[in-house]
Design an enzyme around this catalytic site. Structure first.
Site: not given
Ligand code: NAD
Length: 319
Positions: A245, A274, A292
């Site tokens: 993000r 964005e 993105h």
């Molecule tokens: P998820 O919830 O499965 O995993 C996130 C992990 O991050 C969790 O295990 C949590 O404990 C950990 N976490 C949170 N804050 C933290 C910190 N400060 N330090 C260390 N660990 C921390 O999420 P996901 O499905 O793996 O998605 C991750 C990210 O990817 C999200 O921000 C989502 O919006 C983004 N995403 C982006 C796209 C894209 O198009 N680029 C697509 C899908 C998801």
């Protein structure tokens, strides 16, 4: 149910909804006109990706809205807590895009190590005249195999990335604030191969990794996870990657770190501002950028569409 898929929906997801008797409108309604449209057209459900927002004002203005569905993971474009308080079902499709985002990160690591982005941009312009110069400039690549990947945030996408990276012979470390250990399952010609990984400290991940890839959600108050203090701990050859993000990496401090040679490069799919990202990032010679597109694959969009249909079925069954 009458559904407005305001940021589009995959054809198979739309067909699944229509097979359940839903009417799906896919015309794009501008943010300003959205509440009025939902009311006038008696829309039961609003589907969004990341472009359309569903804030408190919209939720208040549309008391008949039954659900808001987000095709994707982050629901920071929806006032979800408020909507749920008002009885609006809010869902997302968290599992559908993990492999696609992980593959984009792999592509970024390969592109970064072989200057594909820079060479690909230069070849159509100067390739005919200065082939040998370009060959010299970009013929300093490195292999990804054997390099260390530090994954920050080891949820769905972080773990999917670990599978790919381990399969390519990389050393993988992770830091996650709520995990001690995890098992990643690789599929080797259809046979599962389990790899157990223990959490490392954030500092260790920053100090030893060649690539550091962020997979955390948007942080409370939009605070960053990586800024000057973290760049200072990294290796000079480190490349940071953000497909999570905008705002999780401090963009101003990233530019400073690159300009001062503190780290070597960055790959960004997400941006603080964005859809108008800071041009200094887009034009920086040490940054690879994409608009993105982490989840923007045919396979992920199809899975997202079908996951949406499953959620709508759940809501219809409950009514
Ligand atoms: P998820 O919830 O499965 O995993 C996130 C992990 O991050 C969790 O295990 C949590 O404990 C950990 N976490 C949170 N804050 C933290 C910190 N400060 N330090 C260390 N660990 C921390 O999420 P996901 O499905 O793996 O998605 C991750 C990210 O990817 C999200 O921000 C989502 O919006 C983004 N995403 C982006 C796209 C894209 O198009 N680029 C697509 C899908 C998801």
């Amino acid at each position: 149910m009458k559904i407005l898929a305001n940021d589009g929906i995959d054809a198979k997801g739309q067909a699944a909804l229509e097979a359940m008797g839903c009417t799906v409108l896919t015309e794009k309604v501008s943010q300003d006109a959205l509440a009025g449209f939902i009311q006038n057209e008696n829309i039961d459900g609003l589907l969004v990706r990341s472009a359309t927002t569903a804030r408190k004002e919209l939720i208040d203005a549309c008391p008949n809205l039954k659900f808001i569905g987000r095709g994707g993971v982050g629901i920071d474009n929806i006032d979800a807590v408020y909507a749920r308080e008002k009885g609006v079902d809010v869902f997302n499709t968290p599992a559908s895009s993990s492999a696609s985002v992980a593959e984009l990160v792999m592509a970024m690591m390969f592109a970064s190590n072989r200057f594909l982005y820079q060479a690909g941009g230069a070849m159509p312009v100067n390739g005919e005249e200065t082939f040998e110069v370009l060959k010299k400039n970009y013929g300093k690549g490195k292999e990804v195999k054997g390099k260390t990947l530090g994954i920050v945030g080891f949820g769905r996408i972080g773990m999917s990335l670990a599978e790919y990276a381990l399969g390519c012979g990389m050393r993988v470390l992770f830091f996650d604030r709520s995990k001690e250990e995890e098992t990643v399952t690789l599929s080797i010609n259809g046979s599962p191969l389990e790899v157990n990984l223990n959490v490392s400290s954030f500092e260790e991940v920053l100090r030893v990794s060649d690539f550091i890839s962020l997979h955390v959600p948007k942080q409370p108050n939009g605070s960053s996870v990586i800024g000057s203090a973290e760049f200072a701990l990294m290796k000079k050859n480190a490349v940071v990657i953000n497909t999570s993000r905008g705002g999780t990496i401090n963009e101003t401090e990233l530019i400073e770190a690159l300009d001062n040679g503190v780290i070597a490069g960055a790959c960004l799919d997400v941006f603080e501002n964005e859809p108008r990202p800071n041009a200094a990032l887009l034009k920086h010679s040490k940054i690879i950028t994409t608009p993105h597109i982490g989840a923007a694959t045919a396979e992920a969009q199809e899975r997202i569409g079908l996951e949406i249909a499953e959620n709508v079925k759940r809501i219809m069954d409950a009514n």
